[in-house]
Design a protein around this motif. Structure first.
Motif, PDB file in Angstrom:
ATOM      1  N   SER A  84      36.298  36.289  -3.036  1.00  0.00           N
ATOM      2  CA  SER A  84      36.537  35.615  -4.319  1.00  0.00           C
ATOM      3  C   SER A  84      36.621  34.087  -4.252  1.00  0.00           C
ATOM      4  CB  SER A  84      37.846  36.155  -4.925  1.00  0.00           C
ATOM      5  OG  SER A  84      38.949  35.701  -4.166  1.00  0.00           O
ATOM      6  N   THR A 124      33.229  37.542 -13.648  1.00  0.00           N
ATOM      7  CA  THR A 124      33.867  36.228 -13.772  1.00  0.00           C
ATOM      8  C   THR A 124      33.089  35.339 -14.732  1.00  0.00           C
ATOM      9  OG1 THR A 124      34.243  34.166 -12.536  1.00  0.00           O
ATOM     10  CG2 THR A 124      32.613  35.644 -11.634  1.00  0.00           C
ATOM     11  N   ASP A 125      33.770  34.352 -15.297  1.00  0.00           N
ATOM     12  CA  ASP A 125      33.058  33.400 -16.173  1.00  0.00           C
ATOM     13  C   ASP A 125      32.055  32.555 -15.389  1.00  0.00           C
ATOM     14  OD1 ASP A 125      34.835  31.719 -14.835  1.00  0.00           O
ATOM     15  OD2 ASP A 125      35.658  30.775 -16.642  1.00  0.00           O
ATOM     16  N   GLU A 126      32.204  32.527 -14.038  1.00  0.00           N
ATOM     17  CA  GLU A 126      31.295  31.691 -13.239  1.00  0.00           C
ATOM     18  C   GLU A 126      29.860  32.187 -13.278  1.00  0.00           C
ATOM     19  OE1 GLU A 126      32.500  30.116  -9.575  1.00  0.00           O
ATOM     20  OE2 GLU A 126      34.596  29.932 -10.175  1.00  0.00           O
ATOM     21  N   TYR A 148      29.005  32.363  -4.395  1.00  0.00           N
ATOM     22  CA  TYR A 148      29.972  33.314  -4.968  1.00  0.00           C
ATOM     23  C   TYR A 148      29.514  33.755  -6.352  1.00  0.00           C
ATOM     24  CZ  TYR A 148      34.009  34.747  -7.782  1.00  0.00           C
ATOM     25  OH  TYR A 148      34.844  35.410  -8.658  1.00  0.00           O
ATOM     26  N   ASN A 177      39.525  31.182 -14.871  1.00  0.00           N
ATOM     27  CA  ASN A 177      40.397  30.819 -13.738  1.00  0.00           C
ATOM     28  C   ASN A 177      41.815  31.340 -13.953  1.00  0.00           C
ATOM     29  OD1 ASN A 177      38.162  28.793 -13.396  1.00  0.00           O
ATOM     30  ND2 ASN A 177      39.464  28.315 -11.633  1.00  0.00           N
ATOM     31  N   LEU A 188      43.060  26.442  -6.120  1.00  0.00           N
ATOM     32  CA  LEU A 188      43.635  25.159  -6.542  1.00  0.00           C
ATOM     33  C   LEU A 188      45.162  25.191  -6.746  1.00  0.00           C
ATOM     34  CD1 LEU A 188      43.022  22.171  -7.582  1.00  0.00           C
ATOM     35  CD2 LEU A 188      43.170  23.164  -9.840  1.00  0.00           C
ATOM     36  N   PRO A 203      44.033  17.602  -1.955  1.00  0.00           N
ATOM     37  CA  PRO A 203      42.631  17.145  -1.926  1.00  0.00           C
ATOM     38  C   PRO A 203      41.866  17.462  -3.222  1.00  0.00           C
ATOM     39  CG  PRO A 203      42.866  19.183  -0.668  1.00  0.00           C
ATOM     40  CD  PRO A 203      44.224  18.861  -1.215  1.00  0.00           C
ATOM     41  N   HIS A 274      29.080  21.777  -7.611  1.00  0.00           N
ATOM     42  CA  HIS A 274      30.334  21.995  -8.343  1.00  0.00           C
ATOM     43  C   HIS A 274      30.104  22.093  -9.850  1.00  0.00           C
ATOM     44  CE1 HIS A 274      34.858  20.707  -8.357  1.00  0.00           C
ATOM     45  NE2 HIS A 274      34.641  21.833  -9.005  1.00  0.00           N
ATOM     46  N   TYR A 332      38.070  21.241   5.014  1.00  0.00           N
ATOM     47  CA  TYR A 332      38.654  19.973   4.557  1.00  0.00           C
ATOM     48  C   TYR A 332      38.319  18.812   5.496  1.00  0.00           C
ATOM     49  CZ  TYR A 332      40.687  22.450   0.694  1.00  0.00           C
ATOM     50  OH  TYR A 332      40.820  23.190  -0.457  1.00  0.00           O
TER      51      TYR A 332
END
Ligand code: NAD
Ligand code: DAU
Length: 336
Positions: A84, A124-126, A148, A177, A188, A203, A274, A332
């Motif tokens: 996910s 998912t909304d993605e 994803y 989300n 996040l 970050p 993104h 990161y």
């Protein structure tokens, strides 16, 4: 009593859904089927374990034999199991293709053979991709951008195909989300809350002006339950919080709630591909009687408090889980 199988029920949303189903849907016997990947945690279900209506099966949705055995005699399936995390899919898409796409196919095929009454596919909304203005409706085309989102879109379309081609009674939910307790601390909100609690940097990708529509996990759960009980086979339903926020706004809310300084904010190299903004039109699900109930201004501080008061839940993950530390370091360091 009807039997409900919940795949991925040891994860974040699935465990909240399993708890909700046990408490509010007395007509169901609940079985969680979960591979316990890095994101699965049996402790998320510890309060359900002694319930005679609850059972746990350790299994992988990519394993045809295990899936076919698990769905025997089952009436309803709610399919949460998936890789996910978008960042991990960018880093290495492999498990996203095998679990999210192939694993969903294995589930659908086994459910067709077992003649189940309803298959709720958690999408998912993605899958819609990014939107500059307005909001996506369920008939909008799918334009996924990350590995994803593309894997989830593949699964979403395969679920649709099993309805169109074979008549499997599939209902699809596309949630936005989600935030709440027990979310793996790589997303996040739990990442930033736990970093802030440890006085570590937060970050923020790019300019922090990406927009997400935040949905409390209990509103997501009731949205899924509504689609399960009242949704029409072959239909998809958006589940959104009507609560658009800039990432930087969320970041500052977290710091303010915890009394931490904004000097902890660090702008870092953006996530590739993104998506800038997500927004959902939820009128189709609302027409079935559902609506989000949680107020973000009061619910977010409550969720922040949960992480502050349950450090024994996330501390071991952040310090001892190789799956967390290795990925986090690699990802990161690339963005520093
Ligand atoms: P999560 O990562 O917290 O949990 C995923 C669960 O699936 C874990 O328990 C894991 O062990 C299990 N799993 C993974 N691979 C498996 C496999 N091969 N076989 C069996 N089990 C496996 O995820 P989440 O955030 O709770 O998301 C649940 C579902 O909801 C996913 O399908 C996700 O795409 C979807 N979704 C999530 C959000 C969100 O904001 N978190 C929003 C919309 C939709
Ligand atoms: O929209 C639904 C999706 O929401 C779900 O399908 C996914 O399973 C879930 O992970 C989530 O995807 P996002 O990529 O939107 O969630 P994430 O929490 O990873 O990131 C939210 C936003 O915050 C996104 O714009 C990226 C940004 N972000 C995230 C992290 C982890 C940062 O700026 N810094 C970070 O360190």
């Amino acid at each position: 009593m009807k039997k409900m199988l919940i795949t991925g029920g040891a994860g974040f949303i699935g465990s909240h859904f399993a708890r909700y189903a046990l408490r509010h849907l007395p007509q169901f016997q609940i079985t969680v089927f979960d591979a316990l990947t890095y994101a699965g945690n049996r402790a998320n279900l510890s309060d359900l374990e002694g319930d005679p209506r609850f059972k746990f099966i350790h299994g992988d949705v990519r394993d045809k034999a295990a899936v076919s055995e698990a769905v025997q005699g089952t009436h309803y399936v709610v399919h949460f199991a998936a890789e996910s995390h978008v960042d991990r899919s960018i880093h290495n898409p492999d498990a996203f293709v095998t679990t999210d796409v192939y694993g969903t196919y294995v589930m659908l095929e086994a459910c067709l053979k077992a003649k189940i009454e309803r298959f709720v596919h958690i999408s998912t909304d993605e899958v819609y991709g990014t939107i500059e203005q307005g909001a996506f409706t369920e008939t909008d085309p799918l334009h996924p951008n990350s590995p994803y989102a593309s894997s989830k879109a593949g699964a979403d379309l395969m679920a649709r195909a099993y309805f169109q081609t074979y008549g499997l009674p599939v209902v699809i939910t596309r949630g936005s989300n989600t935030y709440g307790s027990h979310q793996y601390p790589e997303k996040l909100i739990p990442l930033f809350v736990t970093n802030a609690l440890e006085d570590k940097l937060l970050p923020v990708y790019g300019d922090g002006h990406q927009v997400r529509d935040w949905l409390h996990v209990m509103d997501h759960v009731t949205g899924i339950a509504t689609a399960l009980l009242k949704g029409e086979p072959g239909q998809a339903y958006n589940v959104g919080g009507d609560n658009e926020r800039l990432n930087i706004e969320i970041t500052k809310m977290i710091l303010k709630t915890l009394g931490k300084p904004e000097s902890l904010i660090r702008y870092v190299t953006d996530r590739p591909g993104h998506d800038r903004r997500y927004a959902l039109d939820t009128s189709k699900l609302r027409a079935l009687g559902w609506q989000p109930k949680m107020d973000f201004e009061t619910a977010l501080p409550e969720v922040i408090r949960w992480y502050a008061q349950n450090q024994d839940w996330w501390q071991p993950i952040k310090t001892q889980h190789e799956a967390y530390t290795a990925f986090s370091k690699a990802w990161y360091e690339e963005r520093a």
